[in-house]
Design an enzyme around this catalytic site. Structure first.
Site, PDB file in Angstrom:
ATOM      1  N   LYS A   1       0.836  -1.210   0.000  1.00 56.68           N
ATOM      2  CA  LYS A   1       0.000   0.000   0.000  1.00 56.68           C
ATOM      3  C   LYS A   1       0.870   1.260   0.000  1.00 56.68           C
ATOM      4  O   LYS A   1       0.611   2.204  -0.755  1.00 56.68           O
ATOM      5  CB  LYS A   1      -0.924  -0.009   1.216  1.00 56.68           C
ATOM      6  CG  LYS A   1      -2.017  -1.065   1.151  1.00 56.68           C
ATOM      7  CD  LYS A   1      -2.804  -1.120   2.455  1.00 56.68           C
ATOM      8  CE  LYS A   1      -3.866  -2.193   2.431  1.00 56.68           C
ATOM      9  NZ  LYS A   1      -4.632  -2.257   3.698  1.00 56.68           N
TER      10      LYS A   1
ATOM     11  N   SER B   1      -0.701   0.696   5.882  1.00 62.69           N
ATOM     12  CA  SER B   1      -0.925  -0.157   7.047  1.00 62.69           C
ATOM     13  C   SER B   1      -1.925  -1.239   6.712  1.00 62.69           C
ATOM     14  O   SER B   1      -2.769  -1.078   5.819  1.00 62.69           O
ATOM     15  CB  SER B   1      -1.432   0.675   8.235  1.00 62.69           C
ATOM     16  OG  SER B   1      -1.533  -0.114   9.402  1.00 62.69           O
ATOM     17  N   ASP B   2      -1.810  -2.355   7.438  1.00 57.24           N
ATOM     18  CA  ASP B   2      -2.774  -3.436   7.249  1.00 57.24           C
ATOM     19  C   ASP B   2      -2.892  -4.225   8.544  1.00 57.24           C
ATOM     20  O   ASP B   2      -1.932  -4.314   9.314  1.00 57.24           O
ATOM     21  CB  ASP B   2      -2.353  -4.369   6.113  1.00 57.24           C
ATOM     22  CG  ASP B   2      -3.491  -5.278   5.685  1.00 57.24           C
ATOM     23  OD1 ASP B   2      -4.408  -4.778   4.997  1.00 57.24           O
ATOM     24  OD2 ASP B   2      -3.497  -6.468   6.065  1.00 57.24           O
ATOM     25  N   GLN B   3      -4.069  -4.767   8.758  1.00 54.37           N
ATOM     26  CA  GLN B   3      -4.306  -5.582   9.951  1.00 54.37           C
ATOM     27  C   GLN B   3      -4.993  -6.879   9.565  1.00 54.37           C
ATOM     28  O   GLN B   3      -5.944  -6.882   8.781  1.00 54.37           O
ATOM     29  CB  GLN B   3      -5.181  -4.828  10.958  1.00 54.37           C
ATOM     30  CG  GLN B   3      -5.429  -5.604  12.253  1.00 54.37           C
ATOM     31  CD  GLN B   3      -6.269  -4.807  13.229  1.00 54.37           C
ATOM     32  OE1 GLN B   3      -7.485  -4.755  13.108  1.00 54.37           O
ATOM     33  NE2 GLN B   3      -5.616  -4.169  14.196  1.00 54.37           N
TER      34      GLN B   3
END
Length: 201
Positions: free
Chosen positions: A56, A72-74
């Site tokens: 991203k 960011s990623d979760q």
């Protein structure tokens, strides 16, 4: 142009991440990263979150090479299986039924990239969340009250979802909401952004 003057961009359309980043009081733009979030075959939740955070940030940095970009990623990690955003009430019910009485690790990765300066660093926050042994009635009542269908793991710990939990083990308080702000601030300082010096009286 000095790094301190570079534009800051959040490569995410998440309203939760946008609200968290606003806490730093530094002007920023929001750009959708247009990244395919499909897991690769046999990809672990940790690897998936890390890969997507980097992808991203890099995707947006390619379009805005002089800016400092946050990606960011979760991913919710249930015994090594990635759980994404449920999207619907029915899928959220199934997620919470599987997670009740379990400890789920929320893998939250943040990546900061500036193409012009060559800066690229990523950090990972791992948040252990122990869910109560929830009844089906509790699950249904919670989901209808808060509708957390755009949240990995089908719960908002910053809201009513806290009533679903027995414990949270976390060294970066906002990580579970979607953006680990201690790590994000550390990466932005490393990229040359003077967070406190940028605040106007």
């Amino acid at each position: 142009m000095s790094i301190a003057q570079r534009a800051l961009i959040l490569g995410s359309t998440s309203r939760y991440r946008r609200e968290l980043l606003q806490r730093l009081r530094v002007p920023f733009d929001v750009v959708s990263p247009e990244v395919d979030e499909t897991p690769l075959p046999d990809e672990t939740p940790l690897a998936l979150a890390t890969r997507l955070a980097k992808a991203k940030a890099k995707a947006v940095a390619a379009l805005h090479p002089n800016a400092v970009v946050i990606g960011s990623d979760q991913v919710a990690d249930l015994n090594g299986e990635p759980l994404g955003k449920p999207g619907t009430h029915e899928r959220a019910v199934l997620q919470l039924q599987r997670m009740r009485g379990q400890t789920v690790v929320f893998q939250t990765a943040v990546s900061v990239v500036c193409q012009a300066s060559g800066f690229e660093q990523t950090e990972l926050a791992q948040i252990k969340v122990r869910f109560r042994d929830l009844s089906d009635a509790e699950i249904d009542a919670y989901l209808r009250a808060e509708e957390p269908y755009d949240c990995a793991g089908s719960a908002k710990s910053e809201g009513l979802g806290i009533a679903l939990l027995d414990a949270i083990d976390n060294d970066d308080p906002t990580a579970l909401i979607g953006l680990p702000m201690i790590r994000t601030a550390r990466l932005l300082r490393a990229a040359g952004i003077d967070l406190l010096g940028a605040i106007k009286p």
